[in-house]
Design an enzyme around this catalytic site. Sequence first.
Site, PDB file in Angstrom:
ATOM      1  N   ARG A 160       0.794  -1.227   0.000  1.00  0.00           N
ATOM      2  CA  ARG A 160       0.000   0.000   0.000  1.00  0.00           C
ATOM      3  C   ARG A 160       0.829   1.281   0.000  1.00  0.00           C
ATOM      4  O   ARG A 160       0.617   2.158  -0.821  1.00  0.00           O
ATOM      5  CB  ARG A 160      -0.954   0.015   1.206  1.00  0.00           C
ATOM      6  CG  ARG A 160      -2.103  -0.961   1.098  1.00  0.00           C
ATOM      7  CD  ARG A 160      -2.910  -1.010   2.386  1.00  0.00           C
ATOM      8  NE  ARG A 160      -3.454   0.287   2.751  1.00  0.00           N
ATOM      9  CZ  ARG A 160      -4.132   0.511   3.885  1.00  0.00           C
ATOM     10  NH1 ARG A 160      -4.320  -0.472   4.740  1.00  0.00           N
ATOM     11  NH2 ARG A 160      -4.607   1.703   4.146  1.00  0.00           N
ATOM     12  N   HIS A 179      -7.232  -4.809  -7.656  1.00  0.00           N
ATOM     13  CA  HIS A 179      -7.039  -4.131  -6.369  1.00  0.00           C
ATOM     14  C   HIS A 179      -8.280  -4.298  -5.495  1.00  0.00           C
ATOM     15  O   HIS A 179      -9.244  -3.535  -5.627  1.00  0.00           O
ATOM     16  CB  HIS A 179      -6.753  -2.643  -6.624  1.00  0.00           C
ATOM     17  CG  HIS A 179      -6.131  -1.941  -5.462  1.00  0.00           C
ATOM     18  ND1 HIS A 179      -4.852  -2.208  -5.017  1.00  0.00           N
ATOM     19  CD2 HIS A 179      -6.605  -0.977  -4.643  1.00  0.00           C
ATOM     20  CE1 HIS A 179      -4.558  -1.436  -3.989  1.00  0.00           C
ATOM     21  NE2 HIS A 179      -5.616  -0.672  -3.742  1.00  0.00           N
ATOM     22  N   TYR A 203     -18.228  11.865 -13.049  1.00  0.00           N
ATOM     23  CA  TYR A 203     -18.228  13.103 -13.829  1.00  0.00           C
ATOM     24  C   TYR A 203     -16.940  13.313 -14.614  1.00  0.00           C
ATOM     25  O   TYR A 203     -16.938  14.086 -15.581  1.00  0.00           O
ATOM     26  CB  TYR A 203     -18.439  14.315 -12.912  1.00  0.00           C
ATOM     27  CG  TYR A 203     -19.758  14.308 -12.181  1.00  0.00           C
ATOM     28  CD1 TYR A 203     -20.963  14.283 -12.871  1.00  0.00           C
ATOM     29  CD2 TYR A 203     -19.795  14.323 -10.794  1.00  0.00           C
ATOM     30  CE1 TYR A 203     -22.176  14.270 -12.201  1.00  0.00           C
ATOM     31  CE2 TYR A 203     -20.994  14.310 -10.103  1.00  0.00           C
ATOM     32  CZ  TYR A 203     -22.186  14.285 -10.818  1.00  0.00           C
ATOM     33  OH  TYR A 203     -23.378  14.273 -10.154  1.00  0.00           O
TER      34      TYR A 203
END
Length: 837
Positions: free
Chosen positions: A41, A87, A130
């Site tokens: 990570r 992931h 968006y």
Amino acid sequence: MARRTTPPVPEDFTEQIVDVDVSEEMRGSFLEYAYSVIYTRALPDARDGLKPVQRRIVYQMADMGLRPDRAHVKSARVVGEVMGKLHPHGDASIYDALVRLAQPFALRVPLVDGHGNFGSLDDGPAASRYTEARMAPAALVMTAGLDEDVVDFVPNYDNRLRQPEVLPAAMPNLLVNGASGIAVGMATNMVPHNLVEVISAARHLVAHPHASLEDLMRLVPGPDLPTGGKIVGLGGVRDAYRTGRGAFRTRATTRIENVTAKRRGIVVTELPYLVGPEKVIEKIKEGVQAKKLSGISDVMDLTDRANGLRLVIEIKTGFNPEAVLEQLYRYTPLEESFNINNVALVDGQPRTLGLVELLQVWVDHRIDVVRRRSSFRLARRLERLHLVEGLLLAIADIDEVIQVIRTSDDADTARTRLREIFDLSEPQAEYILELRLRRLTRFSRIELEREQAALAAEIAELQAVLADEARLRGVVSDEMAEVARAHGTPRRTILLDSAGGPGPAVVSARSATPLEIPDTPCWALMSATGLLARTTDDARPARDGARHRHDVLRALVPTTARGEIGAVTSRGRLVRLPVLDLPSLPPTDGAPSLSGGVPVGEVVVLDAGESVVGLASLDPAAPSLALGTAGGVVKRVVPGDVPANRDAWDLITLKDGDEVVSAAPATDDDELVLVSSDASLLHFPAALVRPQGRAAGGMAGIKLADGQRVVFFGVCPPAGPEGSDGTQDPADGTGEVGTGRGLAVVTIAGSSSALPGTEVGTVKTTPFDLYPGKGRATGGVRAHRFLKGEDALVLAWVGPTPPRATGSAGQPIDLPPVDPRRDGSGVVLPAPVHGIG
């Protein structure tokens, strides 16, 4: 109401209670958690500079075919593909990583091309439904060759798919884009650098595997932040390059100008790394309310897409803007500290790396990638050559081949008979059985013979690369240079060894600093990288001295501390400049160091695309000022023609598309020198150019071919005896020429289509005496022979020996010895040259 029943217990069930030590269980669980955070990570791999989530995003976008030449897709689709296939974490964390890869203010070379609102330094991005995204051109460099067995692939989280353990990374992403992350018990915070500089250092390390840190730091002088600004103090940067840990201060780029007719203000055009304008405005308001800041009447954010960042801090009448600026540096984010902690994974282990180790890990990775790619390509071409040779055998006796196939009972029998009769291998026989009839024409045979020859040549080349380590390293170095040419950009951040400000912070509201400075004689200086400063006394700066001083001088003008000089711009203007606006440099032995200077844009108000090309004295007794333009026009301005009560005025009427290349004082005894982009050098007496008024347009200086321009203009002393004191100043103001000290011509050739500051080029240094003088308005003589790939001079300079070259950050660059050939070709430079002085 239904009754709840307990399920029956199986008869063979035996209850077992295991006693576990809580401390041991907590210790083991915590170590597993820490291991997971560190390796999957928080920390990047030192080879490709990516964390696992970033690597999976870039790989999945490449797998989806989201190339830069194709349409954008919704970011939510990319996030969903990454989350579902590679992931197994939340979509928010994946989208956050995707957004950072697309932000130009966070990464020096973004890997994702975002369309829509991807946020700013003060506001977050729009939702993933968006925005749209696709791969940036640099991402193609990171993933190139994945289908050629250049890296190992590992299973994904459910063992159904495969993903690369590391990307091929033909770009040094970790150094170029930096990284930040917080793991368990450790963290990383790496600063971005300039791609061209990093690749120059990497290529030097490829050619010289035992290069020292000092050698590499000459090519990578310091970080290059995406938002520009200034780095003040390079001691912490050197510590970080040596040990992997260090700190430095970043300052905003500011200039003091008239914001209204009667009020001055501080204009901020670049902010420190990861500092937004709203945060600065908020801290300024808090400082004013808390009485920490004084002298500020208003703060306005005039930032727009056309002009970029522009914060205007209006100063109250009677306050010293320099003192207010020092207060702002002290109490607001206009000056921030950045702590470097270069922690990355190397061979699966977290390590703290210096500059040499970071470059070495990436270079070793690229050598391994190129070696594996060459082996893969060699195997494929050997396999194809084997098939082509078998096909040529079959076409040579095609009638018998057809007869064998027609008389066979099945495909297996035909395959066996072909192998026995024509001595073919199993793959060759199978390939012939699948052959289409249209391949039996005469032209197909010619094509196969051509392919056979091409394959043999490629195989020989690949075998030579794999057999010779030096040749393999040469291929790696050439590919690095190509990446720098394709994706490199000029440096944005200015590096300063010291603060470079007007002095210590002034707390007094009404500072009288300008009045306390005596009007003593001094010198105004301008460096090749555009830094301005003044000396503290009238001692002329010596040219010779320490070899590795910061920057080289481009111009110097005698003046007084409270006097005024003129800055000549490329638009043909002369801007009045108070010498008090320039920071003073302490006296030094040897060559002056302008690391404490101020960028010219902070003290001279320039229009878009305008630059300062020289300094001029405003003394009416000074020699006339000579100007040279890119269109080959020269002019001498009448001495003393200085308008009163004006801050700027025109020195020459320029034609459309023309601009001033340089300006310098010249007497009738001096020589005017012009060098064109097609490597023509012309010099003639300055007496041939009569002084004119400011409105005149000058006269023809050099005859240019179509499409060519002047790349250098300067003034040199005559070839005969010099002044009574034995010295003569060159017109470009770069230093002193004494008796017996000659002049040199430095020419740097390259490609006219290359991005400025990204191409290394070839350089040649020759004595000026080799070039005969000619009349004004003629074509001159050739000064440089172009090599393959070169079509223009990108830089030229004529001045006193020995010449000194500098990079974009002021670092010295070695020039080759003097070449006695007037029209010879150059030698390759170790790094791109920004200026010569």
